[in-house]
Design a protein around this motif. Structure first.
Motif, mmCIF file in Angstrom:
data_model
loop_
_atom_site.group_PDB
_atom_site.id
_atom_site.type_symbol
_atom_site.label_atom_id
_atom_site.label_comp_id
_atom_site.label_asym_id
_atom_site.label_seq_id
_atom_site.Cartn_x
_atom_site.Cartn_y
_atom_site.Cartn_z
ATOM 1 N N THR A 25 8.037 -0.334 0.102
ATOM 2 C CA THR A 25 9.037 0.705 -0.186
ATOM 3 C C THR A 25 10.060 0.283 -1.237
ATOM 4 O O THR A 25 10.943 1.070 -1.576
ATOM 5 C CB THR A 25 9.790 1.104 1.100
ATOM 6 O OG1 THR A 25 10.390 -0.065 1.672
ATOM 7 C CG2 THR A 25 8.842 1.741 2.112
ATOM 8 N N ASN A 26 9.975 -0.943 -1.756
ATOM 9 C CA ASN A 26 10.959 -1.353 -2.758
ATOM 10 C C ASN A 26 10.755 -0.550 -4.039
ATOM 11 O O ASN A 26 9.659 -0.065 -4.335
ATOM 12 C CB ASN A 26 10.876 -2.858 -3.022
ATOM 13 C CG ASN A 26 9.831 -3.209 -4.058
ATOM 14 O OD1 ASN A 26 10.105 -3.197 -5.256
ATOM 15 N ND2 ASN A 26 8.619 -3.507 -3.600
ATOM 16 N N VAL A 27 11.824 -0.417 -4.816
ATOM 17 C CA VAL A 27 11.784 0.444 -5.999
ATOM 18 C C VAL A 27 12.064 -0.336 -7.288
ATOM 19 O O VAL A 27 12.509 0.237 -8.280
ATOM 20 C CB VAL A 27 12.781 1.620 -5.851
ATOM 21 C CG1 VAL A 27 12.312 2.598 -4.797
ATOM 22 C CG2 VAL A 27 14.190 1.118 -5.535
ATOM 23 N N VAL A 28 11.782 -1.636 -7.281
ATOM 24 C CA VAL A 28 11.994 -2.448 -8.484
ATOM 25 C C VAL A 28 10.731 -3.182 -8.928
ATOM 26 O O VAL A 28 10.781 -4.090 -9.747
ATOM 27 C CB VAL A 28 13.149 -3.468 -8.283
ATOM 28 C CG1 VAL A 28 14.473 -2.744 -8.127
ATOM 29 C CG2 VAL A 28 12.881 -4.399 -7.103
ATOM 30 N N GLY A 29 9.590 -2.811 -8.383
ATOM 31 C CA GLY A 29 8.350 -3.466 -8.784
ATOM 32 C C GLY A 29 8.170 -4.854 -8.218
ATOM 33 O O GLY A 29 7.417 -5.664 -8.757
ATOM 34 N N ALA A 30 8.832 -5.141 -7.106
ATOM 35 C CA ALA A 30 8.743 -6.481 -6.517
ATOM 36 C C ALA A 30 7.363 -6.770 -5.935
ATOM 37 O O ALA A 30 6.976 -7.928 -5.796
ATOM 38 C CB ALA A 30 9.814 -6.657 -5.438
ATOM 39 N N CYS A 31 6.609 -5.716 -5.585
ATOM 40 C CA CYS A 31 5.259 -5.895 -5.032
ATOM 41 C C CYS A 31 4.170 -5.561 -6.038
ATOM 42 O O CYS A 31 2.988 -5.545 -5.675
ATOM 43 C CB CYS A 31 5.066 -5.015 -3.793
ATOM 44 S SG CYS A 31 6.164 -5.400 -2.429
ATOM 45 N N ARG A 32 4.541 -5.270 -7.257
ATOM 46 C CA ARG A 32 3.528 -4.946 -8.257
ATOM 47 C C ARG A 32 2.659 -6.150 -8.570
ATOM 48 O O ARG A 32 3.125 -7.289 -8.533
ATOM 49 C CB ARG A 32 4.196 -4.462 -9.549
ATOM 50 C CG ARG A 32 4.541 -3.012 -9.510
ATOM 51 C CD ARG A 32 4.911 -2.383 -10.829
ATOM 52 N NE ARG A 32 5.187 -3.281 -11.928
ATOM 53 C CZ ARG A 32 6.135 -3.041 -12.838
ATOM 54 N NH1 ARG A 32 6.913 -1.977 -12.727
ATOM 55 N NH2 ARG A 32 6.318 -3.863 -13.838
ATOM 56 N N THR A 33 1.409 -5.890 -8.913
ATOM 57 C CA THR A 33 0.460 -6.974 -9.192
ATOM 58 C C THR A 33 0.183 -7.037 -10.691
ATOM 59 O O THR A 33 -0.960 -6.921 -11.134
ATOM 60 C CB THR A 33 -0.839 -6.763 -8.401
ATOM 61 O OG1 THR A 33 -1.399 -5.489 -8.756
ATOM 62 C CG2 THR A 33 -0.577 -6.785 -6.908
ATOM 63 N N ASP A 34 1.224 -7.240 -11.464
ATOM 64 C CA ASP A 34 1.098 -7.220 -12.920
ATOM 65 C C ASP A 34 0.189 -8.320 -13.461
ATOM 66 O O ASP A 34 -0.272 -8.247 -14.604
ATOM 67 C CB ASP A 34 2.483 -7.346 -13.569
ATOM 68 C CG ASP A 34 3.362 -6.145 -13.278
ATOM 69 O OD1 ASP A 34 2.832 -5.132 -12.770
ATOM 70 O OD2 ASP A 34 4.575 -6.209 -13.540
ATOM 71 N N HIS A 35 -0.025 -9.361 -12.659
ATOM 72 C CA HIS A 35 -0.874 -10.478 -13.089
ATOM 73 C C HIS A 35 -2.007 -10.722 -12.095
ATOM 74 O O HIS A 35 -2.491 -11.844 -11.955
ATOM 75 C CB HIS A 35 -0.029 -11.742 -13.265
ATOM 76 C CG HIS A 35 1.078 -11.569 -14.269
ATOM 77 N ND1 HIS A 35 0.899 -11.788 -15.623
ATOM 78 C CD2 HIS A 35 2.363 -11.148 -14.124
ATOM 79 C CE1 HIS A 35 2.025 -11.524 -16.262
ATOM 80 N NE2 HIS A 35 2.923 -11.146 -15.374
ATOM 81 N N GLY A 36 -2.438 -9.654 -11.429
ATOM 82 C CA GLY A 36 -3.491 -9.805 -10.433
ATOM 83 C C GLY A 36 -2.998 -10.581 -9.230
ATOM 84 O O GLY A 36 -1.821 -10.563 -8.891
ATOM 85 N N GLY A 37 -3.927 -11.266 -8.536
ATOM 86 C CA GLY A 37 -3.546 -12.102 -7.407
ATOM 87 C C GLY A 37 -3.934 -11.519 -6.061
ATOM 88 O O GLY A 37 -4.650 -10.517 -5.967
ATOM 89 N N ILE A 38 -3.420 -12.155 -5.015
ATOM 90 C CA ILE A 38 -3.700 -11.764 -3.632
ATOM 91 C C ILE A 38 -2.483 -11.040 -3.071
ATOM 92 O O ILE A 38 -1.379 -11.594 -3.051
ATOM 93 C CB ILE A 38 -3.993 -12.997 -2.755
ATOM 94 C CG1 ILE A 38 -5.182 -13.784 -3.304
ATOM 95 C CG2 ILE A 38 -4.239 -12.587 -1.308
ATOM 96 C CD1 ILE A 38 -5.329 -15.171 -2.689
ATOM 97 N N VAL A 39 -2.663 -9.808 -2.632
ATOM 98 C CA VAL A 39 -1.596 -9.108 -1.916
ATOM 99 C C VAL A 39 -1.661 -9.536 -0.458
ATOM 100 O O VAL A 39 -2.674 -9.363 0.216
ATOM 101 C CB VAL A 39 -1.743 -7.581 -2.034
ATOM 102 C CG1 VAL A 39 -0.766 -6.886 -1.080
ATOM 103 C CG2 VAL A 39 -1.475 -7.135 -3.464
ATOM 104 N N LEU A 40 -0.563 -10.110 0.011
ATOM 105 C CA LEU A 40 -0.475 -10.600 1.389
ATOM 106 C C LEU A 40 0.249 -9.541 2.209
ATOM 107 O O LEU A 40 1.466 -9.407 2.145
ATOM 108 C CB LEU A 40 0.292 -11.928 1.406
ATOM 109 C CG LEU A 40 0.181 -12.829 2.625
ATOM 110 C CD1 LEU A 40 -1.258 -13.222 2.890
ATOM 111 C CD2 LEU A 40 1.036 -14.070 2.436
ATOM 112 N N ASN A 41 -0.508 -8.775 2.962
ATOM 113 C CA ASN A 41 0.040 -7.638 3.694
ATOM 114 C C ASN A 41 0.403 -8.057 5.118
ATOM 115 O O ASN A 41 -0.427 -8.611 5.837
ATOM 116 C CB ASN A 41 -0.993 -6.501 3.726
ATOM 117 C CG ASN A 41 -0.422 -5.221 4.272
ATOM 118 O OD1 ASN A 41 0.007 -5.157 5.415
ATOM 119 N ND2 ASN A 41 -0.426 -4.174 3.461
#
Length: 461
Positions: free
Chosen positions: A77-93
């Protein structure tokens, strides 16, 4: 692609196939967060749902092996791109690490996993007469882990403080896979450096929070909300200062401008007065026998500051109606155009009127609609700007306006975020408000704790 396949197979072997998402459709869904960015540059290589601390350590081990980033995600829910994957990688949910492990009534603490919903923690605490005050507008879905990562606040920050004031201990998995404990089980701690403060607001760039012990306080006996309307923005700001000068300390003093009032009433009718230029949402709480005293003083101050109309909640339903209207501002704004952006700038309260006026002038200059809300008790303003990303000219005007809003904030001795964070969206502007030497030391801290730069890289600075 071969490396990606090996990465995914390794993750599936160390966790389980069910907890590893790898199709393009699944990865696309996790490439964005609530920032509502115009384009998606890169998809994550994989999305992993962890259930234990040991699994988090295994993911870190794998990420180090393949030198791939780890992007922690709560509810996104953050609105500053803190969870964006601009360089790929592993999303840790962390949605499966969502347990309240303990609420200790005697110590007045709660120990939780990072995926616990903020609103659920509040409800659990209140069942035993305790209170967790931080209340971001999206508390029904946002998580404790995300709140810690972004140092989130909310309306009640004015009286009670923000997330950072309630963290007393964290378990953090480091970039090397070690488990670091930052604090203690005690409310006070003057033993060594305050590592809690280092990790709160670090946006997952220094370590991975896997458990948190949060301070609780006694639940106030009673609460009530007032909504005061004004014919000028300046009068509403004067009222905020006048209330504080009289040593009355409301739980919240929130603000809505005319556009926000009209937009909310249009899409979520709540009986708001749409002909007014501004409104204050003021919550008072405390002992039952203090409520009338607080209300009478505040009403007198509001009337002296030219409040044209004052509404009161007399029961829980009316209380929720007023707060639902205030918290619906962004959702209502999103109905005006295909996209909506929101921001978070904060100035010393003495400069608040100049900030609100300046943002309106900037948006008018660039022919942009803006709905403004904020936690004006502490000087925080959230300009919400509906736009259409398909309109290249409008998008260009929006970016120019955004840069000018940040420059105005800096001139008014403010900062670029009081509770949302910096993420990817504001990193190019952080130098406007943070000293270059301070930024250098921040980079050195990052290099020390994450020498391989795998923890949410290229965020903040």
């Amino acid at each position: 692609m071969l490396t990606n396949n090996k990465l995914i197979k390794d993750l599936q072997k160390k966790l389980s196939c069910d907890n590893v998402l790898s199709t393009i459709e699944e990865r696309y869904a996790y490439a964005q967060d609530a920032t509502n960015s115009k384009t998606i540059e890169h998809l994550p290589d994989a999305v992993v749902f962890v259930e234990t601390i040991e699994q988090v350590q295994k993911v870190v081990e794998t990420a180090r092996k393949y030198k791939t980033p780890i992007i922690c995600r709560g509810a996104g829910t953050n609105v500053v791109g803190a969870c964006r994957t601009d360089h790929g990688g592993i999303v840790l949910n962390f949605s499966k690490m969502n347990k309240i492990l303990d609420i200790n009534r005697e110590n007045m603490t709660a120990t939780v996993q990072p995926g616990v919903i903020v609103g659920n923690l509040q409800k659990a605490a209140e069942k035993i007469g305790l209170f967790y005050p931080p209340d971001p507008s999206n508390l029904a879905v946002s998580t404790i882990g995300g709140s810690i990562a972004q140092a989130s606040g909310g309306a009640k920050t004015f009286k009670y403080g923000s997330t950072k004031d309630y963290v007393i201990d964290l378990k953090v998995v480091t970039a090397k896979g070690e488990i670091l404990r930052t604090g203690s089980s005690t409310i006070k701690n003057a033993t060594g450096y305050n590592l809690n403060s280092l990790f709160v607001g670090s946006e997952g760039t220094l370590g991975i929070v896997v458990e948190a012990t949060m301070k609780l306080i006694p639940k106030p006996e009673a609460k009530k909300v007032l909504m005061a309307y004004f014919d000028t923005v300046e009068s509403s700001v004067d009222a905020v200062n006048a209330i504080i000068e009289q040593r009355i300390f409301p739980a919240t003093i929130d603000f809505m401008d005319k556009n926000a009032i009209q937009t909310v009433e249009r899409f979520y009718p709540a009986g708001l007065l749409c002909d007014k230029e501004a409104a204050l949402v003021i919550e008072i709480d405390g002992f039952k026998n203090s409520m009338e005293y607080q209300q009478n003083i505040i009403v007198s101050i509001l009337e002296n500051c030219k409040a044209s109309t004052i509404q009161y909640s007399t029961n829980e339903e009316e209380y929720e109606r007023i707060w639902t209207a205030r918290r619906s501002s962004m959702g209502a704004c999103a109905k005006l155009k295909p996209n909506v952006t929101t921001d978070d700038v904060i100035v010393p309260r003495k400069n608040l009127a100049a900030l609100v006026k300046g943002i309106n002038e900037i948006c008018k200059k660039y022919n942009l609609t803006v709905c403004m809300v904020g936690h004006v008790g502490d000087g925080s303003v959230h300009p919400q700007i509906p736009i259409d990303y398909r309109d290249e000219d409008e998008y260009k005007r929006y970016k120019l306006a955004k840069a000018e809003i940040y420059e105005l904030t800096a001139k008014l001795d403010g900062i670029l975020s009081g509770e949302h964070g910096i993420g990817a969206e504001k990193r190019e502007h952080i130098h406007k408000v943070i000293n270059g030497i301070a930024l250098d030391y921040m980079r050195k801290i990052k290099q020390t704790l994450d020498p391989e730069n795998i923890l949410n890289p290229y965020k903040i600075f």
